[in-house]
Design an enzyme around this catalytic site. Structure first.
Site, PDB file in Angstrom:
ATOM      1  N   HIS A  61       0.841  -1.195   0.000  1.00 43.53           N
ATOM      2  CA  HIS A  61       0.000   0.000   0.000  1.00 43.53           C
ATOM      3  C   HIS A  61       0.876   1.245   0.000  1.00 43.53           C
ATOM      4  O   HIS A  61       2.091   1.155   0.190  1.00 43.53           O
ATOM      5  CB  HIS A  61      -0.974   0.012   1.192  1.00 43.53           C
ATOM      6  CG  HIS A  61      -0.356   0.185   2.523  1.00 43.53           C
ATOM      7  ND1 HIS A  61       0.319  -0.821   3.191  1.00 43.53           N
ATOM      8  CD2 HIS A  61      -0.311   1.252   3.360  1.00 43.53           C
ATOM      9  CE1 HIS A  61       0.738  -0.381   4.364  1.00 43.53           C
ATOM     10  NE2 HIS A  61       0.380   0.882   4.483  1.00 43.53           N
ATOM     11  N   HIS A 106       0.753   5.710   0.986  1.00 44.23           N
ATOM     12  CA  HIS A 106       0.073   6.869   1.569  1.00 44.23           C
ATOM     13  C   HIS A 106       0.622   8.116   0.887  1.00 44.23           C
ATOM     14  O   HIS A 106       1.805   8.173   0.546  1.00 44.23           O
ATOM     15  CB  HIS A 106       0.350   6.979   3.073  1.00 44.23           C
ATOM     16  CG  HIS A 106      -0.100   5.801   3.863  1.00 44.23           C
ATOM     17  ND1 HIS A 106      -1.429   5.539   4.100  1.00 44.23           N
ATOM     18  CD2 HIS A 106       0.601   4.823   4.480  1.00 44.23           C
ATOM     19  CE1 HIS A 106      -1.527   4.445   4.843  1.00 44.23           C
ATOM     20  NE2 HIS A 106      -0.308   3.984   5.076  1.00 44.23           N
ATOM     21  N   TYR A 144      11.683   4.416   0.203  1.00 47.63           N
ATOM     22  CA  TYR A 144      10.584   4.863  -0.660  1.00 47.63           C
ATOM     23  C   TYR A 144       9.694   5.863   0.061  1.00 47.63           C
ATOM     24  O   TYR A 144       8.497   5.646   0.223  1.00 47.63           O
ATOM     25  CB  TYR A 144       9.782   3.661  -1.153  1.00 47.63           C
ATOM     26  CG  TYR A 144      10.664   2.549  -1.666  1.00 47.63           C
ATOM     27  CD1 TYR A 144      11.502   2.765  -2.755  1.00 47.63           C
ATOM     28  CD2 TYR A 144      10.679   1.310  -1.041  1.00 47.63           C
ATOM     29  CE1 TYR A 144      12.336   1.761  -3.220  1.00 47.63           C
ATOM     30  CE2 TYR A 144      11.504   0.298  -1.506  1.00 47.63           C
ATOM     31  CZ  TYR A 144      12.334   0.531  -2.592  1.00 47.63           C
ATOM     32  OH  TYR A 144      13.155  -0.465  -3.044  1.00 47.63           O
TER      33      TYR A 144
END
Length: 177
Positions: free
Chosen positions: A59, A61, A150
């Site tokens: 996932h 954000h 990342y």
């Protein structure tokens, strides 16, 4: 059919959680170059300010500020997800394709929806930006936020706005996960 209506304000700042259908996958970090290409191509067409972002295995954000007069974050996410999906093909666990995804010719890589939150204040902004940076620590991937490759925290460290020793472990919440 869902009656869900997204809250959209032109030029506003939003926090997002976008997830893979297979929450045990590492596809986003395994294919980080492909994700970056999809992201860059979309932003070239639809500019915005990316205030914070972190990509985890399954996932991501982001905190985005849209341009004045623009509230179409859904189109941006649609394009990013579509470009990424086309580029990675069927390596992304096609077993997560439901009947409805097969019928609609979806690859089944992403969860259909994403979670968004309209940022309402400076304090709300700070909480969500720090949540992005601290999320790899929360998930036990690294000991310090700066250790995760990342993340936009590196941009902030280079600019001198965040100390490289910031851990992020005290960031609390469950913002769309």
């Amino acid at each position: 059919m869902s009656n869900y209506k997204r809250f959209k304000i032109a030029g506003a700042t939003y926090y997002f959680t976008v997830a893979l259908a297979n929450r045990s996958s590492a596809l986003l970090v395994d294919q980080i170059g492909t994700l970056r290409e999809a992201y860059s191509a979309t932003f070239a067409e639809h500019p915005l300010e990316c205030d914070a972002m972190v990509v985890l295995p399954d996932h991501l954000h982001a905190v985005w500020t849209l341009p004045v007069g623009d509230s179409d974050y859904s189109e941006r996410w649609r394009k990013i997800k579509s470009r990424f999906s086309r580029a990675v093909g069927r390596i992304a666990h096609p077993t997560f394709r439901s009947y409805s995804k097969v019928k609609k010719r979806e690859r089944g890589i992403w969860q259909r929806r994403f979670w968004e939150h309209t940022i309402r204040s400076e304090a709300d902004y700070r909480v969500h930006v720090e949540y992005c940076w601290g999320n790899p620590v929360k998930h036990g991937l690294v000991a310090r936020a700066a250790d995760w490759p990342y993340s936009s925290i590196h941009r902030e460290i280079r600019a001198g706005r965040v100390d490289a020793s910031w851990v992020g472990a005290d960031v609390d919440g469950d913002f769309g996960e």
